[in-house]
Design an enzyme around this catalytic site. Structure first.
Site, PDB file in Angstrom:
ATOM      1  N   GLY A 134     -52.973 -48.860 -70.096  1.00  0.00           N
ATOM      2  CA  GLY A 134     -54.305 -49.537 -70.608  1.00  0.00           C
ATOM      3  C   GLY A 134     -54.361 -50.408 -71.718  1.00  0.00           C
ATOM      4  O   GLY A 134     -53.191 -51.101 -72.007  1.00  0.00           O
ATOM      5  N   SER A 135     -55.389 -50.454 -72.537  1.00  0.00           N
ATOM      6  CA  SER A 135     -55.605 -51.373 -73.627  1.00  0.00           C
ATOM      7  C   SER A 135     -54.459 -51.069 -74.693  1.00  0.00           C
ATOM      8  O   SER A 135     -54.561 -51.892 -75.700  1.00  0.00           O
ATOM      9  CB  SER A 135     -56.743 -51.688 -74.032  1.00  0.00           C
ATOM     10  OG  SER A 135     -57.847 -51.869 -73.072  1.00  0.00           O
TER      11      SER A 135
END
Length: 715
Positions: A326-327
């Protein structure tokens, strides 16, 4: 007609017969004499040795297995001796009837029966198998007085392995189990069968398995004079074995216990590393399990319950669980952009809330976007559009080549078996991973989602923590390790497991500082600001949210309308203090939602406790710190438990000098393997059970891989 006898001829025939008979007799006597000379003179030494062997039986004495302690000396795995009741199926006519009769003398639970049944299925008939372990003194006395009733049942003094903290750090420590047929075959192939003579257990999982050769030690031997019937008469000589080496872990067990408590009933994983050394300070996989269940063989019902548990407690999530980052991938993408010349710190990019690639719209997590975004702001606010554009500019192979030295999609080499590699995608990887020709070709649109840690990206939490620690350490790679040193129990000498750095990644210090600025901004004004408000240190971090299924174009994600196990994963990476990192971590809470909602609060508690010795408001100092005493019945009626370990409550950031030599694996005064057992009482003649002779007091001793979506949805 009268026959005329020839006396002279008959005399010759008689003499001939007599001569033949005498020769035959002399030949027989000669053979007997020759055989006598062969046995008594020529083969005297051989048969004398054989006779001595029949008189003297050499019995193996299993060594003390090495201790496992944490970085402050708290014992995590230890040994004690006790009595066990064992049955040799080949010597018993009716095993079930014998067990029923034994149950009238000592307590045998249904679990004991199930465990014995499983051991019997996995073992040979002539092997002795435990039906009851850790007998109390009273139970020993009762059996001794009734031993004559149970041929094929023996009372043995055995070493037991115990994990006093129960479920704490179970995926790290692992467990031992009885040597199976498969284990025996493997030991024979490795020419280690003699080294394990008399040893009945072997490391099955975790550090117990990885460091089996260091922990096991060398068996000793005992020469016992026996009768022709095999009954022991006396001990002639005894040679003690060499105890196994002790493992000094890098793990802080007080920190580990608290983190497991902070997870509560949630599923997830956390790995905390000391950046400058690679010491793994905490290695958490939730849920956990009790390794004590496996030591003497787990019964079928308990095994089934663990295997079929929907939360999969046996999975080592940090080691084998694969998740899209993810981020949390964005700081590394930003560093790649700076190092590769794809971006400059001050260049602005417009984030309108979406990115069009061909006819497909890749959406930002914030409807309407973040406006003009530079590199530092892109990390702080977690702009998706910034990294969509960056990924397209770099291309999949450039991303792959930069991320590989940081450990993404690579084995870290941590001292646990079964580590999974994950996927760091590239064009070459796709050629090898897919079979159909149309699937082998890399599609440019697949690159876009890689920039925000989605798509084919799947890594372990261990890899993410390792990369974060390397970033905090300025690109100096230290191999992550759970065992800090191996100690010789005799000399006290300790050998470090990772004495030096692995390698250095050639990155510019000014670029790392820019990325750190962005990660500091995350906790000052960005996505993690609320969680780290009021912190007494500077923490650099990055939140992450991982979606588990694709959201259709125009559709909005609402967590409350989604099944709990399909909700987003919550991720967070961080290190602190930012100016001189002492700890770096990566944490995931499965189906926990936004990164700042579930994962980041756990990280804040970890930093507060490790750096400041500070507990969450309202939490008691002894919360989550109970010592598990799995053998409490053995200490009943005694003033104290001589094995009980207390968890230190001081600031774990302050180094504590360990004792130079660890305590003995088995305290003095406990029955040792090979010790003489109490003599059995003679069979009663009046139908009454004779009183038991007084006995000496004996001391007691990850989530399955999800399909990565191709479409970004608002989170």
């Amino acid at each position: 007609m009268t026959e005329i006898r020839n006396a002279e001829r008959e005399l010759r025939e008689f003499r001939l017969r007599l001569l033949v008979a005498a020769g035959f007799v002399l030949t027989l006597f000669g053979l007997v004499l020759a055989r006598y000379v062969w046995l008594q003179v020529i083969q005297h030494d051989r048969f004398s040795t054989d006779a001595e062997r029949n008189r003297i039986s050499v019995l193996p004495i299993p060594p003390n297995r090495g201790l496992i302690v944490d970085r402050k000396g708290v014992v995590l795995a230890r040994n004690y001796s006790g009595y066990t009741l064992e049955i040799t199926p080949a010597k018993v006519k009716d095993v079930e009837a014998t067990i029923d009769a034994l149950a009238e003398v000592v307590e045998i639970t249904p679990r004991d029966r199930r465990r014995f049944k499983k051991l019997r299925e996995d073992s040979k008939r002539f092997e002795s198998l435990p039906i009851r372990t850790r007998l109390t003194d009273e139970e020993v006395a009762r059996f001794v007085t009734n031993r004559f009733r149970f041929p094929g049942v023996e009372l043995q003094a055995r070493l037991f392995r115990q994990y006093p903290l129960g479920e704490t750090a179970s995926h790290v420590i692992g467990y031992i189990g009885r040597i199976s047929q498969k284990d025996a075959e493997r030991l024979e192939q490795e020419d280690l069968d003699e080294a394990y003579r008399g040893i009945e257990h072997i490391g099955k999982e975790g550090l117990e398995r990885f460091y089996e050769r260091e922990l096991v030690g060398t068996p000793g031997s005992e020469e016992v004079e026996v009768t022709a019937a095999g009954r022991a008469v006396r001990t002639l000589a005894r040679s003690a074995g060499t105890p196994g080496k002790n493992l000094i872990l890098s793990v802080d067990i007080s920190l580990q216990q608290r983190i497991e408590g902070w997870f509560g009933d949630r599923r997830g994983a956390l790995v905390a590393i000391e950046p400058k050394t690679g010491d793994v300070l905490a290695f958490v996989s939730k849920p956990t399990f009790d390794p004590n269940l496996f030591v003497e063989g787990i019964d079928a019902d308990t095994w089934k319950e663990l295997n079929e548990n929907i939360d999969k407690p046996l999975i080592n999530r940090p080691l084998t669980g694969l998740y899209p980052p993810g981020s949390t991938y964005k700081p590394f993408m930003a560093l790649a952009a700076l190092e590769g010349g794809y971006r400059t710190p001050e260049k602005l990019y417009s984030d309108p809330g979406f990115y069009m690639f061909g006819n497909h719209m890749f959406r930002d997590s914030k409807p309407g976007g973040w406006g003009a975004v530079d590199l530092v702001k892109s990390i702080a606010v977690s702009s998706d559009v910034y990294y969509y554009i960056l990924a397209n500019d770099m291309g999949v192979d450039a991303i792959h080549d930069f991320m590989k030295p940081w450990g993404f999609g690579q084995l870290t080499g941590i001292d646990l078996q079964g580590e999974r590699r994950g996927i760091l995608p590239s064009k070459d990887w796709k050629q090898r991973a897919f079979r159909k020709p149309e699937q082998k070709r890399w599609i440019p649109g697949e690159t876009i989602s890689l920039g925000i840690g989605q798509g084919y990206n799947t890594f372990t939490i261990l890899q993410l923590a390792h990369a974060t620690a390397t970033l905090a350490n300025g690109g100096v790679v230290m191999k992550p390790h759970l065992v800090k040193a191996v100690e010789d129990p005799k000399t006290g000498q300790r050998t470090p497991t990772v004495p030096k750095e692995s390698y250095r990644i050639p990155v510019k210090p000014e670029n790392i500082e820019l990325v750190k600025r962005g990660m500091l901004a995350v906790n000052e004004s960005g996505t993690g600001a609320r969680v780290f408000a009021g912190a007494q240190y500077n923490a650099a971090g990055k939140t992450g949210t991982v979606q588990l299924f694709t959201i259709k174009q125009g559709e909005k994600y609402v967590a409350s309308r989604v099944a709990e196990r399909l909700r987003d994963h919550s991720l967070y990476i961080a290190f602190a203090p930012a100016e001189d990192p002492k700890i770096a971590l990566a944490v995931i809470v499965e189906n926990g939602g936004f990164g700042a909602a579930s994962a980041a609060p756990i990280a804040r508690k970890v930093f507060d406790y490790y750096l400041l010795g500070k507990l969450p408001e309202g939490e008691k100092p002894d919360a989550y710190m109970q010592t598990v005493n799995v053998d409490s019945e053995l200490f009943e009626g005694r003033e104290s438990n001589p094995f009980e370990q207390k968890i230190p409550e001081d600031n774990p950031d302050r180094p504590t000098e360990l004792p130079r030599t660890l305590p003995p694996a088995v305290p003095e005064g406990v029955p040792q393997p090979g010790d003489k057992l109490p003599a059995p009482a003679p069979p009663p003649t009046d139908g009454k059970t004779p009183p038991a002779a007084p006995l000496r007091q004996s001391a007691t001793a990850p989530a399955p891989r999800q399909r990565s979506p191709r479409t970004r949805r608002p989170a």
